[in-house]
Enzyme design. Structure first.
Site, PDB file in Angstrom:
ATOM      1  CG  HIS A 151       9.967   3.527   0.768  1.00 23.43           C
ATOM      2  ND1 HIS A 151       8.802   3.049   1.323  1.00 23.43           N
ATOM      3  CD2 HIS A 151      10.926   3.395   1.725  1.00 23.43           C
ATOM      4  CE1 HIS A 151       9.042   2.641   2.567  1.00 23.43           C
ATOM      5  NE2 HIS A 151      10.328   2.830   2.830  1.00 23.43           N
ATOM      6  N   GLY A 159      11.782   7.953   0.127  1.00 21.97           N
ATOM      7  CA  GLY A 159      12.308   7.123   1.199  1.00 21.97           C
ATOM      8  C   GLY A 159      13.640   6.464   0.904  1.00 21.97           C
ATOM      9  CG  ASP A 194      12.326  -2.038   5.394  1.00 16.96           C
ATOM     10  OD1 ASP A 194      13.432  -2.138   4.853  1.00 16.96           O
ATOM     11  OD2 ASP A 194      11.948  -1.022   6.009  1.00 16.96           O
ATOM     12  CG  HIS A 196      10.337   2.396   7.163  1.00 14.44           C
ATOM     13  ND1 HIS A 196      11.617   2.015   7.514  1.00 14.44           N
ATOM     14  CD2 HIS A 196      10.088   3.550   7.830  1.00 14.44           C
ATOM     15  CE1 HIS A 196      12.130   2.919   8.344  1.00 14.44           C
ATOM     16  NE2 HIS A 196      11.216   3.847   8.559  1.00 14.44           N
ATOM     17  CE1 TYR A 332      18.464   3.598   5.805  1.00 13.87           C
ATOM     18  CE2 TYR A 332      16.872   2.723   7.375  1.00 13.87           C
ATOM     19  CZ  TYR A 332      17.209   3.118   6.090  1.00 13.87           C
ATOM     20  OH  TYR A 332      16.276   3.005   5.084  1.00 13.87           O
TER      21      TYR A 332
END
Length: 419
Positions: A151, A159, A194, A196, A332
């Site tokens: 990002h 991000g 990913d 995202h 995460y």
């Protein structure tokens, strides 16, 4: 459940896999506010399994630990701006000018933190070290789990990403190799797994309305929904009728609950893109925030079985031609990120661990409760990617792949710069 991943493949390299590591890199990466101590747990688990020291009289060495060096200012300036680097690396978190901080994205999800200068130089340097290892023919596969910051923009953090290591690696790999007999311009494929969208990487190499071929192709497989980060036009399915279409900037947006079945269904498109583009280098962003159990709670992907993350990486590493650079990214649930990247490391090395393997008893053992095993299984989330949606994706890509093929067969020119 076992891994269902074999130990050999048609393009398995006899060279050891380069694992980019230093204590300084792990220590510095563990300072990242969004993923504190993740790097430490990842490396400690890989070390606990003995993967990096697997070498016996019967088994050749599968890994070569390569110590990275920090990136210099000149290397960072290949993409980033002077102003961004000067401000981000100033090391001062006191009395910051909030307007300037906002301009450079250094707020909210990307706050300034102690050690940010070392973080930027170490992570960029580690990814560039991995790129150099495969470009210089030391290895055919390199791994840098601290990289993959997809990002970060030219002049802005975003991000949880402060440095555009993916872009820097691609720019490095696309340079003509001086020792190459034909001085052929290398082709680089960037594949992002990913949760995202790879907004900053895709945008960096996007050529709206271009009618030429390109040395770089980006393909992002990600979740997309109204308001889901990052909101970007390029995150949508490509539109063959759009005058700004660039067939070298591709996306496959998926709906909630994406599972092994989803990836099995769409993988033929990935294979066709690869076969048409014929990359010399493949950079893979292996973000693990789409695995079941991640706090993002958006996909239901798992580590083993047909269509799993491990299955995809096995295909890329052991069945695709070209050299590969595996990078980290999102993730995460720190113990699950460690599980995933330890397993993928073993897959890349051709010595896949069993997903039923117990976590070794070492200092980080208690982080892996309650299962204390390697596997990251799927949960109970419903997969909203329907057969009708798969057919829309396939129908969208048929003309796109035809255009891509025509560009590769009869190129009208070659784009070499990065916007």
């Amino acid at each position: 459940m076992d891994s269902h991943v074999g130990s050999t493949g048609s393009h398995t390299s006899l060279k050891p896999v380069a694992y980019i590591f230093s204590e300084d890199l792990v220590k510095t990466s563990s300072l990242l506010p969004s993923n504190r101590n993740r790097s430490l747990l990842v490396y400690s688990l890989i070390h606990a399994y003995g993967l990096l020291t697997t070498c016996t009289d019967q088994t050749p060495q599968r890994f070569l630990v390569v110590r990275p060096r920090p990136a210099g200012e000149k290397e960072l300036l290949v993409y980033h701006t002077h102003d961004y680097l000067d401000y981000a690396m100033a090391q001062s978190s006191d009395a910051q000018n909030l307007l300037i901080a906002s301009e450079f994205g250094l707020e909210d999800d990307c706050p300034m933190f102690r050690g940010i200068k070392d973080y930027i130089t170490q992570v960029a340097g580690a990814t560039l070290t991995g790129a150099a290892v495969i470009r210089n023919d030391v290895s055919d596969i390199a791994i840098c789990w601290d990289g993959g910051r997809h990002h970060a923009k030219k002049a802005q953090a975003s991000g949880f990403c402060y440095v555009a290591d993916c872009v820097l690696a691609i720019l490095f790999l696309k340079r003509t190799v001086p020792s190459a007999p034909s001085l052929k311009k290398p082709r680089v494929m960037y594949l992002d797994l990913d949760l995202h969208f790879s907004d900053a990487v895709s945008q960096a190499f996007h050529k709206p309305g271009s009618t030429t071929t390109s040395q770089v192709l980006t393909l992002s497989i990600h979740h997309a929904a109204p308001g889901f980060f990052p909101v970007a036009p390029l995150a949508s399915l490509p539109n063959v009728d759009d005058p700004a279409l660039d067939p070298f900037t591709l996306s496959v947006p998926l709906k909630a609950g994406a599972s092994n079945k989803t990836f099995t269904r769409i993988w033929p498109i990935v294979e066709r893109v690869k076969d048409i583009f014929r990359p010399d280098f493949v950079v893979v962003q292996c973000g693990v925030d789409g695995l079941a159990g991640d706090p993002m709670a958006t996909w239901n992907w798992s580590l083993g079985g047909e269509g799993s993350l491990g299955w995809c990486i096995h295909h890329i590493v052991h069945e695709w031609q070209g050299k590969k650079l595996l990078l980290g990214g999102g993730g995460y649930n720190t113990p699950n990120a460690a599980r995933a990247w330890a397993y993928i490391t073993s897959v890349a090395g051709g010595i896949p661990l069993s997903l039923d393997a117990d976590i070794p008893e070492y200092s980080g053992y208690l982080h892996f409760k309650p299962s204390f095993t390697l596997d990251v299984p799927a949960g109970n989330m419903q997969d909203q990617n329907t057969e009708e949606y798969f057919q829309i994706i396939e129908a969208t890509y048929e003309p796109i792949l035809s255009i891509l093929h025509s560009r590769m067969v009869s190129p009208m020119g070659m784009t070499t710069d990065c916007s």
